[in-house]
Design an enzyme around this catalytic site. Structure first.
Site, PDB file in Angstrom:
ATOM      1  N   CYS A   1     -36.880   0.015-100.060  1.00 55.17           N
ATOM      2  CA  CYS A   1     -37.977   0.002 -99.084  1.00 55.17           C
ATOM      3  C   CYS A   1     -38.032  -1.349 -98.383  1.00 55.17           C
ATOM      4  O   CYS A   1     -38.656  -2.291 -98.899  1.00 55.17           O
ATOM      5  CB  CYS A   1     -39.301   0.266 -99.780  1.00 55.17           C
ATOM      6  SG  CYS A   1     -39.289   1.716-100.857  1.00 55.17           S
TER       7      CYS A   1
ATOM      8  N   PRO B   1     -43.572   0.021 -90.512  1.00 53.84           N
ATOM      9  CA  PRO B   1     -43.851   0.726 -89.252  1.00 53.84           C
ATOM     10  C   PRO B   1     -43.656  -0.168 -88.028  1.00 53.84           C
ATOM     11  O   PRO B   1     -43.155   0.288 -86.999  1.00 53.84           O
ATOM     12  CB  PRO B   1     -45.321   1.131 -89.398  1.00 53.84           C
ATOM     13  CG  PRO B   1     -45.568   1.167 -90.866  1.00 53.84           C
ATOM     14  CD  PRO B   1     -44.648   0.156 -91.495  1.00 53.84           C
TER      15      PRO B   1
ATOM     16  N   ALA C   1     -41.804  -2.989 -87.984  1.00 58.35           N
ATOM     17  CA  ALA C   1     -40.613  -3.841 -88.068  1.00 58.35           C
ATOM     18  C   ALA C   1     -39.474  -3.136 -88.785  1.00 58.35           C
ATOM     19  O   ALA C   1     -39.492  -2.999 -90.008  1.00 58.35           O
ATOM     20  CB  ALA C   1     -40.955  -5.148 -88.798  1.00 58.35           C
TER      21      ALA C   1
ATOM     22  N   GLU D   1     -29.662   1.310 -91.256  1.00 62.67           N
ATOM     23  CA  GLU D   1     -28.832   0.202 -91.749  1.00 62.67           C
ATOM     24  C   GLU D   1     -28.405  -0.708 -90.599  1.00 62.67           C
ATOM     25  O   GLU D   1     -27.298  -1.222 -90.585  1.00 62.67           O
ATOM     26  CB  GLU D   1     -27.605   0.737 -92.478  1.00 62.67           C
ATOM     27  CG  GLU D   1     -27.950   1.524 -93.710  1.00 62.67           C
ATOM     28  CD  GLU D   1     -27.763   0.726 -94.991  1.00 62.67           C
ATOM     29  OE1 GLU D   1     -28.551   0.939 -95.898  1.00 62.67           O
ATOM     30  OE2 GLU D   1     -26.869  -0.117 -95.055  1.00 62.67           O
ATOM     31  N   GLY D   2     -29.291  -0.867 -89.635  1.00 62.57           N
ATOM     32  CA  GLY D   2     -29.006  -1.672 -88.450  1.00 62.57           C
ATOM     33  C   GLY D   2     -28.527  -0.780 -87.326  1.00 62.57           C
ATOM     34  O   GLY D   2     -27.502  -0.093 -87.456  1.00 62.57           O
ATOM     35  N   THR D   3     -29.286  -0.752 -86.223  1.00 63.26           N
ATOM     36  CA  THR D   3     -28.889   0.079 -85.087  1.00 63.26           C
ATOM     37  C   THR D   3     -27.581  -0.448 -84.478  1.00 63.26           C
ATOM     38  O   THR D   3     -27.149  -1.571 -84.777  1.00 63.26           O
ATOM     39  CB  THR D   3     -29.974   0.051 -83.989  1.00 63.26           C
ATOM     40  OG1 THR D   3     -30.077  -1.306 -83.502  1.00 63.26           O
ATOM     41  CG2 THR D   3     -31.330   0.504 -84.500  1.00 63.26           C
TER      42      THR D   3
HETATM   43  C1  LIG Z   1     -33.430   9.032 -91.889  1.00 64.95           C
HETATM   44  C2  LIG Z   1     -33.777   7.598 -92.028  1.00 64.95           C
HETATM   45  C3  LIG Z   1     -33.591   6.964 -93.253  1.00 64.95           C
HETATM   46  C4  LIG Z   1     -33.930   5.625 -93.411  1.00 64.95           C
HETATM   47  N1  LIG Z   1     -33.790   5.049 -94.640  1.00 64.95           N
HETATM   48  C5  LIG Z   1     -34.276   3.793 -94.823  1.00 64.95           C
HETATM   49  C6  LIG Z   1     -34.314   3.216 -96.137  1.00 64.95           C
HETATM   50  O1  LIG Z   1     -33.886   3.836 -97.114  1.00 64.95           O
HETATM   51  N2  LIG Z   1     -34.832   1.983 -96.281  1.00 64.95           N
HETATM   52  C7  LIG Z   1     -35.305   1.268 -95.219  1.00 64.95           C
HETATM   53  O2  LIG Z   1     -35.762   0.148 -95.420  1.00 64.95           O
HETATM   54  N3  LIG Z   1     -35.281   1.772 -93.951  1.00 64.95           N
HETATM   55  C8  LIG Z   1     -34.786   3.019 -93.742  1.00 64.95           C
HETATM   56  N4  LIG Z   1     -34.793   3.562 -92.492  1.00 64.95           N
HETATM   57  C9  LIG Z   1     -35.299   2.767 -91.363  1.00 64.95           C
HETATM   58  C10 LIG Z   1     -34.187   2.282 -90.443  1.00 64.95           C
HETATM   59  O3  LIG Z   1     -33.400   1.327 -91.094  1.00 64.95           O
HETATM   60  C11 LIG Z   1     -34.821   1.742 -89.145  1.00 64.95           C
HETATM   61  O4  LIG Z   1     -35.328   2.876 -88.443  1.00 64.95           O
HETATM   62  C12 LIG Z   1     -33.833   0.991 -88.288  1.00 64.95           C
HETATM   63  O5  LIG Z   1     -33.492  -0.231 -88.874  1.00 64.95           O
HETATM   64  C13 LIG Z   1     -34.351   0.703 -86.862  1.00 64.95           C
HETATM   65  O6  LIG Z   1     -35.611   0.134 -86.901  1.00 64.95           O
HETATM   66  P1  LIG Z   1     -36.788   0.737 -85.985  1.00 64.95           P
HETATM   67  O7  LIG Z   1     -36.781   2.198 -86.227  1.00 64.95           O
HETATM   68  O8  LIG Z   1     -38.036  -0.006 -86.282  1.00 64.95           O
HETATM   69  O9  LIG Z   1     -36.360   0.499 -84.511  1.00 64.95           O
HETATM   70  P2  LIG Z   1     -36.741  -0.765 -83.601  1.00 64.95           P
HETATM   71  O10 LIG Z   1     -36.404  -1.996 -84.342  1.00 64.95           O
HETATM   72  O11 LIG Z   1     -38.117  -0.582 -83.107  1.00 64.95           O
HETATM   73  O12 LIG Z   1     -35.715  -0.579 -82.417  1.00 64.95           O
HETATM   74  C14 LIG Z   1     -35.936   0.346 -81.347  1.00 64.95           C
HETATM   75  C15 LIG Z   1     -34.779   0.198 -80.370  1.00 64.95           C
HETATM   76  O13 LIG Z   1     -34.752  -1.139 -79.841  1.00 64.95           O
HETATM   77  C16 LIG Z   1     -33.474  -1.713 -80.081  1.00 64.95           C
HETATM   78  N5  LIG Z   1     -33.620  -3.154 -80.350  1.00 64.95           N
HETATM   79  C17 LIG Z   1     -34.499  -3.765 -81.188  1.00 64.95           C
HETATM   80  N6  LIG Z   1     -34.291  -5.096 -81.168  1.00 64.95           N
HETATM   81  C18 LIG Z   1     -33.263  -5.332 -80.337  1.00 64.95           C
HETATM   82  C19 LIG Z   1     -32.564  -6.511 -79.908  1.00 64.95           C
HETATM   83  N7  LIG Z   1     -32.886  -7.718 -80.368  1.00 64.95           N
HETATM   84  N8  LIG Z   1     -31.555  -6.369 -79.030  1.00 64.95           N
HETATM   85  C20 LIG Z   1     -31.208  -5.149 -78.570  1.00 64.95           C
HETATM   86  N9  LIG Z   1     -31.826  -4.009 -78.927  1.00 64.95           N
HETATM   87  C21 LIG Z   1     -32.828  -4.091 -79.809  1.00 64.95           C
HETATM   88  C22 LIG Z   1     -32.923  -0.969 -81.283  1.00 64.95           C
HETATM   89  O14 LIG Z   1     -31.509  -1.057 -81.358  1.00 64.95           O
HETATM   90  C23 LIG Z   1     -33.418   0.432 -81.019  1.00 64.95           C
HETATM   91  O15 LIG Z   1     -32.556   1.072 -80.115  1.00 64.95           O
HETATM   92  C24 LIG Z   1     -34.443   4.894 -92.299  1.00 64.95           C
HETATM   93  C25 LIG Z   1     -34.628   5.540 -91.062  1.00 64.95           C
HETATM   94  C26 LIG Z   1     -34.318   6.863 -90.941  1.00 64.95           C
HETATM   95  C27 LIG Z   1     -34.598   7.532 -89.620  1.00 64.95           C
END
Ligand SMILES: Cc1cc2nc3c(=O)[nH]c(=O)nc-3n(C[C@H](O)[C@H](O)[C@H](O)COP(=O)(O)OP(=O)(O)OC[C@H]3O[C@@H](n4cnc5c(N)ncnc54)[C@H](O)[C@@H]3O)c2cc1C
Length: 404
Positions: free
Chosen positions: A128, A132, A134, A384-386
């Site tokens: 975890c 929400p 971050a 795991e990082g977009t």
């Molecule tokens: C099915 C699923 C399983 C998951 N499992 C886990 C888990 O086990 N543990 C856990 O901790 N998390 C988990 N996550 C969360 C996941 O790691 C995050 O959703 C992901 O890291 C992206 O964060 P965010 O959704 O807040 O997007 P945001 O950070 O809000 O990003 C939104 C968009 O903006 C872009 N963006 C943000 N900052 C920048 C920048 N500096 N430069 C360019 N583009 C940027 C992003 O690439 C993305 O396209 C899971 C999510 C899903 C959907």
């Protein structure tokens, strides 16, 4: 000096064939059912635990491969079977990796077996980190951990988002802020043991894909964990915080340390899904007729399939390179871990989309698995990082510049 070889050794071939057999005979036939039910596939997890495929020991054996390829090989086969079910099986590994990344040996010995449970009674674990507000911005976590000297306990308060296995896990590994003034460097990882009061979850979130895998928010409301649940221990934490306060480079941020070790494995997941879709599309194209000939006899279809195969092989090579580097402590100087996950994730989305195109209308229906594979694949450019964050890691590594 040893020579260069991509030939798998006997152990790796045996492992691949064994996991492939399970993926083909047990996971595949169950894939559609658990995708539709949107529930954790406990019977499959139990079967995997019985044969030793799900468990602490199998993961430890895969990790121990000195070449580093066992983990990506096994992972690719599981995800070739079905991504949703495979994520239900592998999600625990992310939490275990969190303990490996920051824990002391006695913490590994105590908590990693608790993550997996036993052969007869398998359990799950959750990592975890995301919140929400971050996800990508790991410096923005707000969950707080405050030390209570009198009871030698840490008190955790906050909300975690989208945690795989969140709320249904035996062990939750939680990243929390110890010193807010230090941003990402003021964080630490904690184990929340089974049954700890104050940890709750509102239940499973409905998703686009990976529907057999449980994803949920986790609330931490005055969650008290013993002092020994701080990963790495107090002494190491205090030393790290002191270095950070003096402005020196401190050891990495807790969640990032986990992601670095797991990225090639996530790349292998994506390769598995892509390969499954490609193989399905190839067979379909050799069988389906239009305009009096097999559709594969049209260059546009055949070339698509050729490109799909080439991209999958390229992605796998990047995954294997990063896995080998990680296992052999070869430093990532150009974001090689990120490259592997980025390439494989994007290939997976592209290949599964092309697979639908090759099947035409059939590909869009739930009569064939490629639409599910496409829904499942999309997560690989997000968690795991977009993809954008991977590009940030790579561009910073190759340039040494601050790129935002
Ligand atoms: C099915 C699923 C399983 C998951 N499992 C886990 C888990 O086990 N543990 C856990 O901790 N998390 C988990 N996550 C969360 C996941 O790691 C995050 O959703 C992901 O890291 C992206 O964060 P965010 O959704 O807040 O997007 P945001 O950070 O809000 O990003 C939104 C968009 O903006 C872009 N963006 C943000 N900052 C920048 C920048 N500096 N430069 C360019 N583009 C940027 C992003 O690439 C993305 O396209 C899971 C999510 C899903 C959907």
């Amino acid at each position: 000096m040893g020579g260069f070889s991509l030939e798998l050794n006997e152990d790796q071939v045996d492992l691949r064939d064994w996991v492939h057999g399970f993926a083909k005979d047990v996971i595949r036939p169950a894939a559609s059912e658990w995708d539709e039910r949107e529930e954790t596939p406990w019977p499959v997890i139990q079967e995997a635990a019985k044969i030793g495929l799900y468990g602490f020991e199998s993961l430890a054996t895969w990790f121990a491969d000195p070449i580093g390829l066992s983990l990506p090989i096994a992972t690719e086969e599981l995800f070739w079977g079905d991504a949703g079910i495979a994520l239900a099986l592998m999600g625990t590994g992310l939490a275990a990796a969190g303990i490996f990344a920051s824990g002391e040996p006695e913490q590994l010995a105590e908590w990693v077996p608790e993550c997996f449970g036993t052969e007869d009674e398998p359990k799950l674990a959750a990592f975890c980190a995301s919140e929400p507000q971050a996800g990508s911005d790991v410096a923005g976590y707000r969950t707080r951990a405050v030390y209570d000297e009198a009871s030698d306990e840490w008190v955790l308060n906050g909300q975690k988002a989208w945690a795989t296995n969140g709320g249904i896990a035996n062990v939750h590994v939680v990243t929390a802020v110890v010193d807010p003034a230090l941003g990402a460097r003021g964080q630490a990882g904690f184990v929340v043991p089974p049954g700890t009061p104050g940890l709750s979850s509102p239940g499973k979130i409905k998703k686009h894909g990976m529907r057999a895998s449980h994803t949920a928010d986790v609330f931490l409301d005055d969650v008290r964990v013993p002092g020994r649940c701080l990963l790495g221990g107090r002494e190491r934490l205090e030393a790290r915080l002191a270095r950070a306060r003096e402005g020196q480079r401190a050891g990495g941020q807790a969640a990032m340390a986990t992601f670095e070790t797991t990225r090639p494995t996530v790349g292998a997941m994506a390769v598995g899904v892509a390969r499954a879709a490609y193989e399905y599309a190839l067979e379909y194209a050799k069988d389906r007729e239009a305009f009096g000939r097999k559709i594969i006899e049209n260059q546009s279809i055949a070339f698509d399939l050729a490109n799909m195969r080439m991209e999958i092989d390229a992605a796998r090579l990047l995954v294997w390179r990063a896995a080998w580097m990680g296992r052999n402590n070869v430093p990532f100087t150009a974001g090689e871990g990120s490259m592997s996950k980025l390439k494989a994730g994007e290939v997976s989305v592209w290949v599964t989309e092309r697979a639908i195109q090759v099947l035409g209308g059939a590909g869009y229906t739930r009569e064939h698995p490629v639409e599910r594979m496409h829904r499942d694949a999309k997560i690989f450019t997000i968690f795991e990082g977009t993809s954008e964050i991977q590009r940030l890691v790579i561009s910073r590594a190759i340039s040494g510049m601050t790129i935002r």
